[in-house]
Design a protein around this motif. Sequence first.
Motif, mmCIF file in Angstrom:
data_model
loop_
_atom_site.group_PDB
_atom_site.id
_atom_site.type_symbol
_atom_site.label_atom_id
_atom_site.label_comp_id
_atom_site.label_asym_id
_atom_site.label_seq_id
_atom_site.Cartn_x
_atom_site.Cartn_y
_atom_site.Cartn_z
ATOM 1 N N LEU A 142 9.492 5.610 5.341
ATOM 2 C CA LEU A 142 8.050 5.328 5.376
ATOM 3 C C LEU A 142 7.216 6.468 4.791
ATOM 4 O O LEU A 142 6.033 6.299 4.517
ATOM 5 C CB LEU A 142 7.595 5.004 6.802
ATOM 6 C CG LEU A 142 8.191 3.720 7.391
ATOM 7 C CD1 LEU A 142 7.616 3.448 8.774
ATOM 8 C CD2 LEU A 142 7.957 2.513 6.470
ATOM 9 N N ASN A 143 7.826 7.625 4.595
ATOM 10 C CA ASN A 143 7.092 8.739 3.975
ATOM 11 C C ASN A 143 7.448 8.939 2.510
ATOM 12 O O ASN A 143 7.175 9.983 1.931
ATOM 13 C CB ASN A 143 7.355 10.029 4.752
ATOM 14 C CG ASN A 143 6.561 10.037 6.041
ATOM 15 O OD1 ASN A 143 5.338 9.886 6.025
ATOM 16 N ND2 ASN A 143 7.252 10.132 7.162
ATOM 17 N N LYS A 200 7.394 7.898 -1.644
ATOM 18 C CA LYS A 200 6.555 7.264 -2.664
ATOM 19 C C LYS A 200 7.405 6.393 -3.592
ATOM 20 O O LYS A 200 6.896 5.523 -4.281
ATOM 21 C CB LYS A 200 5.798 8.322 -3.472
ATOM 22 C CG LYS A 200 4.668 8.955 -2.702
ATOM 23 C CD LYS A 200 3.398 8.115 -2.870
ATOM 24 C CE LYS A 200 2.259 8.580 -1.973
ATOM 25 N NZ LYS A 200 2.429 8.218 -0.550
ATOM 26 N N GLU A 240 8.308 -2.391 4.194
ATOM 27 C CA GLU A 240 7.082 -1.831 4.775
ATOM 28 C C GLU A 240 6.538 -0.683 3.913
ATOM 29 O O GLU A 240 5.340 -0.607 3.644
ATOM 30 C CB GLU A 240 7.371 -1.355 6.206
ATOM 31 C CG GLU A 240 6.114 -0.982 6.966
ATOM 32 C CD GLU A 240 6.412 -0.484 8.380
ATOM 33 O OE1 GLU A 240 7.492 -0.794 8.939
ATOM 34 O OE2 GLU A 240 5.539 0.233 8.920
ATOM 35 N N ALA A 241 7.431 0.172 3.470
ATOM 36 C CA ALA A 241 7.010 1.297 2.613
ATOM 37 C C ALA A 241 6.374 0.750 1.328
ATOM 38 O O ALA A 241 5.373 1.287 0.840
ATOM 39 C CB ALA A 241 8.205 2.179 2.287
ATOM 40 N N THR A 242 6.932 -0.325 0.799
ATOM 41 C CA THR A 242 6.411 -0.917 -0.438
ATOM 42 C C THR A 242 5.002 -1.464 -0.202
ATOM 43 O O THR A 242 4.118 -1.280 -1.041
ATOM 44 C CB THR A 242 7.351 -2.052 -0.924
ATOM 45 O OG1 THR A 242 8.695 -1.574 -0.911
ATOM 46 C CG2 THR A 242 6.983 -2.500 -2.340
ATOM 47 N N SER A 243 4.808 -2.090 0.960
ATOM 48 C CA SER A 243 3.471 -2.641 1.251
ATOM 49 C C SER A 243 2.450 -1.521 1.386
ATOM 50 O O SER A 243 1.254 -1.725 1.226
ATOM 51 C CB SER A 243 3.507 -3.506 2.516
ATOM 52 O OG SER A 243 3.608 -2.681 3.651
ATOM 53 N N LYS A 244 2.924 -0.297 1.660
ATOM 54 C CA LYS A 244 2.015 0.855 1.784
ATOM 55 C C LYS A 244 1.895 1.622 0.485
ATOM 56 O O LYS A 244 1.364 2.727 0.452
ATOM 57 C CB LYS A 244 2.514 1.781 2.888
ATOM 58 C CG LYS A 244 2.356 1.167 4.261
ATOM 59 C CD LYS A 244 2.766 2.141 5.338
ATOM 60 C CE LYS A 244 2.410 1.587 6.707
ATOM 61 N NZ LYS A 244 3.420 1.940 7.710
ATOM 62 N N GLY A 245 2.479 1.080 -0.594
ATOM 63 C CA GLY A 245 2.248 1.692 -1.903
ATOM 64 C C GLY A 245 3.435 2.360 -2.559
ATOM 65 O O GLY A 245 3.324 2.857 -3.678
#
Length: 422
Positions: free
Chosen positions: A334-335, A337, A366-371
């Motif tokens: 989740l951290n 890029k 989830e990480a993808t949805s956050k950019g």
Amino acid sequence: MIKTVRDVDLAGKRIIMRVDFNVPMKDGVVQDDTRIQAALPTIKYILEQNPKSLVLMSHLGDPKKDVKKAQEKAEKAGKPFTEADKEAFINGKNRMKPVAEYLSKVLGKPVEFPGACLGLKDKIDALSNGAVMMLENTRFEPGETSKDMAEQEAMAKELATYGDIYVNDAFGTAHRAHASTATIAKFMKTSVGGFLMEKEVKYLEPMVTNPPKPMTAIIGGAKVSSKIAVLESLLKNASSLIIGGGMAYTFLKAQGHSIGKSLVEDDFIDTAKNLLSKAAEKGVKIILPVDHLGAEEFSPDAKPVVIDGVDIPDNLMGMDVGKKTIEIYKDTILNSKSIVWNGPVGVFEFEAFSKGTGEVAHLVAEATSKGAVSVVGGGDSVAAVNKFNLASKMSHVSTGGGASLEFLEGKTLPGIAVLETK
Ligand code: ADP
Ligand code: MG
């Protein structure tokens, strides 16, 4: 970046295009059309540009190998394998005719099928304007995969007479230097990629050159031996390297842990040690399992046993990662890029041991949805993402298992290297 069909004038031209229509077949019926659908945007675009003709070519299975396997299977079962059986097998599995018919249906346009791959120049030149033709399985011709370059070039040279422009949209076969995938370009004035090829390169290339940082590489699967090159390659840009799946146990053994009956490649302990010290030198964080879900035997019905630590008792084998490990994954993924994922982190085909891989799929989504930019490659990893219905939540799910692995290893893929660049 490669040039594509968008960069050349296709009007009035004869197009010869390599696609990857190596679809699963049963009794002459297409079982899954993902690969056909994946090439449609390029095919439709070409047809909108009013070409003189569009000739498509692909392999479908590997006729020689497939027949040999079927023969061995029959022999093992004590059944005869006659010439008629062989013919029926080939018709059910390796002939391109049903694929041509399938394509005709989805295109809403006739697709000619000449039932051959070579000897077609006159027929192609006589096609009516805008006609589409699908050739017979390229691998029926020995020249396609021949190691004898003269033989391969002879076939490539003939295929080259079928078009004014060569288009390669077969990413799944781009790691093969075959007559229709690469060698043909030697005899063409213009060779460009299709949209599928463009998308694959667009997402995969930055992961081996300059990915958004921090980058996390998640490498799992069965064997260190098949993943060492990709580990080495991703080490260049990764901030964190998650090593999971069966291969993790060779690394844990290299660190001096007990791994019980887990999968291990003793010949690769030194390789594992080497990679660990390289990572330490570079400051790349290596994330190995800190706990596991184990079993006494490798079976879908095996009873899952929680192993609440790194070391595995002698009677057990590691089958999936444990809860604490997933917490570490969460924090790392989740951290990030950018994320590259190749290989499941557990035996995800067995329901009881699929949780870790499912969690990874959800975390990457989830990480993808956050950019973050996420790329998933590899046959089984893609199957895992599909199993959890998360393909649409990833930035890119590669259509080529072997090809994406070689790309991530930093290799030049022959089918891409022959295309013009801009
Ligand atoms: P990909 O096709 O995504 O590159 P691989 O083919 O390298 O992946 O590996 C996939 C296989 O690894 C799966 O069949 C899976 O069951 C196996 N695997 C994963 N974890 C383990 C484990 N702990 N022990 C044994 N096999 C494992
Ligand atoms: Mg695999």
